[in-house]
Scaffold this motif. Structure first.
Motif, short mmCIF file in Angstrom:
data_model
loop_
_atom_site.label_atom_id
_atom_site.label_comp_id
_atom_site.label_asym_id
_atom_site.label_seq_id
_atom_site.Cartn_x
_atom_site.Cartn_y
_atom_site.Cartn_z
N LEU A 165 -25.82 90.29 17.86
CA LEU A 165 -24.84 90.28 18.69
C LEU A 165 -24.48 90.76 19.93
O LEU A 165 -24.36 90.82 20.98
CB LEU A 165 -23.83 89.17 17.55
N HIS A 232 -18.67 83.12 23.24
CA HIS A 232 -19.55 83.07 21.68
C HIS A 232 -19.84 83.83 21.50
O HIS A 232 -19.74 84.02 20.10
CB HIS A 232 -20.10 81.89 22.58
N ALA A 236 -17.96 84.41 17.31
CA ALA A 236 -18.95 85.11 16.70
C ALA A 236 -18.04 86.68 16.27
O ALA A 236 -18.23 86.63 14.74
CB ALA A 236 -20.11 84.95 16.88
N LYS A 249 -19.36 77.27 10.22
CA LYS A 249 -19.46 77.72 12.45
C LYS A 249 -19.77 78.54 12.97
O LYS A 249 -20.58 78.48 14.07
CB LYS A 249 -17.70 78.68 11.93
N LEU A 250 -21.05 79.20 12.10
CA LEU A 250 -21.52 80.44 12.98
C LEU A 250 -22.96 79.96 13.21
O LEU A 250 -22.99 79.68 14.24
CB LEU A 250 -22.25 81.38 12.16
N LEU A 253 -21.86 77.78 16.87
CA LEU A 253 -21.89 79.02 17.70
C LEU A 253 -23.31 79.52 17.86
O LEU A 253 -23.72 79.10 19.23
CB LEU A 253 -21.47 79.68 17.17
N ALA A 254 -24.61 79.14 16.85
CA ALA A 254 -25.74 79.32 17.48
C ALA A 254 -26.52 77.76 18.50
O ALA A 254 -27.03 78.75 19.14
CB ALA A 254 -26.27 79.64 15.99
N ARG A 288 -29.72 82.54 15.42
CA ARG A 288 -29.49 81.48 14.13
C ARG A 288 -30.77 81.04 12.52
O ARG A 288 -29.45 80.72 11.64
CB ARG A 288 -30.38 79.95 15.03
N VAL A 291 -28.50 82.97 10.18
CA VAL A 291 -26.80 82.15 9.53
C VAL A 291 -26.95 80.92 9.02
O VAL A 291 -26.53 81.05 8.20
CB VAL A 291 -26.64 81.47 11.27
#
Length: 295
Positions: A165, A232, A236, A249-250, A253-254, A288, A291
């Motif tokens: 991030l 975003h 995150a 959810k993550l 967002l990815a 991603r 995650v």
């Protein structure tokens, strides 16, 4: 709450009465919660309680739970069927009287099927309930150990995701401050393109040319994509700070990160901005992939 991964392993064992039991539980990645149970005969009645306990500890992952029970060999019991024995003895008496023969030996009588049975002692209801209580308590311990392992791995994943991030935020800032986004740079690039077209000798309507220039300028504007990337990243970070089962959810967002990055690359009007976009795509993909391991 802490972040948790979907992979882990735990084992718990114990002894109750003449039975030794052992739980082995492992979990791997899955889109939802998928529990596969293997129980020994006699404990099928506890399956619903076992599944409820698992669902109370784990919300996502493919989980394999195996319970093994070994009982110590108990002394067998010899039982004489009095009814059958009486019938056999009466038959022997009648035969010996009628045929005037010697009565058979005891071992011969005992060898007749049904006279003597060798049976294993049956498990009492109290013993069965004691075993069920013990294995359910052992399941609690195994699940607690599994959750602890998943959280330890989740903490490590969280550190990696926070790094990704931070990289996304830094690359977004690089894109925002890139000289190619400055109005004068866009104006100069448009001027070059227009000059190249005008050199062809074709006549252009100045008003139409102005409209096309404005359209081209709007197409290369990545302000909206940069703002969404900011939003975003903040979302995150908030989810990861909240913890718990936030993997889905993550993951969403990815996908949003990837969508904004693709748009940024398609709008890039300079090789330097394209390079930032490509690097951003690589970091988003790393985010991603990690995650996918979160609960």
């Amino acid at each position: 709450m802490a972040l948790s991964s979907m992979t882990g392993f735990a084992r718990a064992d114990g002894v109750v009465g003449s039975a030794a039991w052992a739980w082995e539980i492992k979990s791997v990645n899955s889109k939802g919660l998928d529990v596969k149970l293997r129980l020994p005969p006699g404990l099928d009645a506890a399956e619903q309680a076992i599944r409820q306990k698992i669902a109370g500890h784990v919300t996502r992952g493919s989980l394999f739970a195996n319970l093994s029970v070994k009982r110590e060999a108990a002394a067998s019991e010899v039982r004489i069927n009095e009814t059958v024995l009486a019938q056999v003895l009466e038959a022997v008496r009648l035969i010996t009287e009628r045929l005037d023969v010697r009565a058979p030996a005891v071992d011969g009588i005992l060898g007749i099927r049904g006279v003597v049975d060798v049976v294993e002692p049956e498990e009492t209801e109290e013993e069965r309930m004691a075993l069920q209580t013990a294995v359910l308590a052992g399941l609690d311990k195994a699940l607690a150990d599994l959750v602890a392992m998943r959280r330890a791995e989740g903490a490590a994943l969280g550190a990696v995701l926070n790094e990704r991030l931070a990289e996304i935020a830094a690359l977004k800032q690089q894109a925002e401050s890139n000289p190619a986004r400055r109005p004068e740079a866009i104006k100069a690039r448009l001027a070059e393109q227009i000059a190249a077209v005008m050199d062809t000798g074709k006549a252009f309507d100045p008003d139409r040319l102005h409209q096309e220039a404005l359209l081209l300028a709007s197409k290369v504007d990545i302000r909206e994509e940069l703002d969404r990337l900011d939003a975003h990243v903040a979302a995150a970070a908030k989810l990861m700070g909240t913890g718990g089962p936030v993997g889905r959810k993550l993951d969403f967002l990815a996908q949003e990160f990837n969508r904004e990055t693709n748009t940024l690359c398609s709008k890039a009007n300079d090789v330097s901005l394209t390079a930032i976009g490509l690097e951003l795509k690589a970091v988003v993909e790393q985010f991603r992939e990690q995650v996918q391991n979160l609960e």
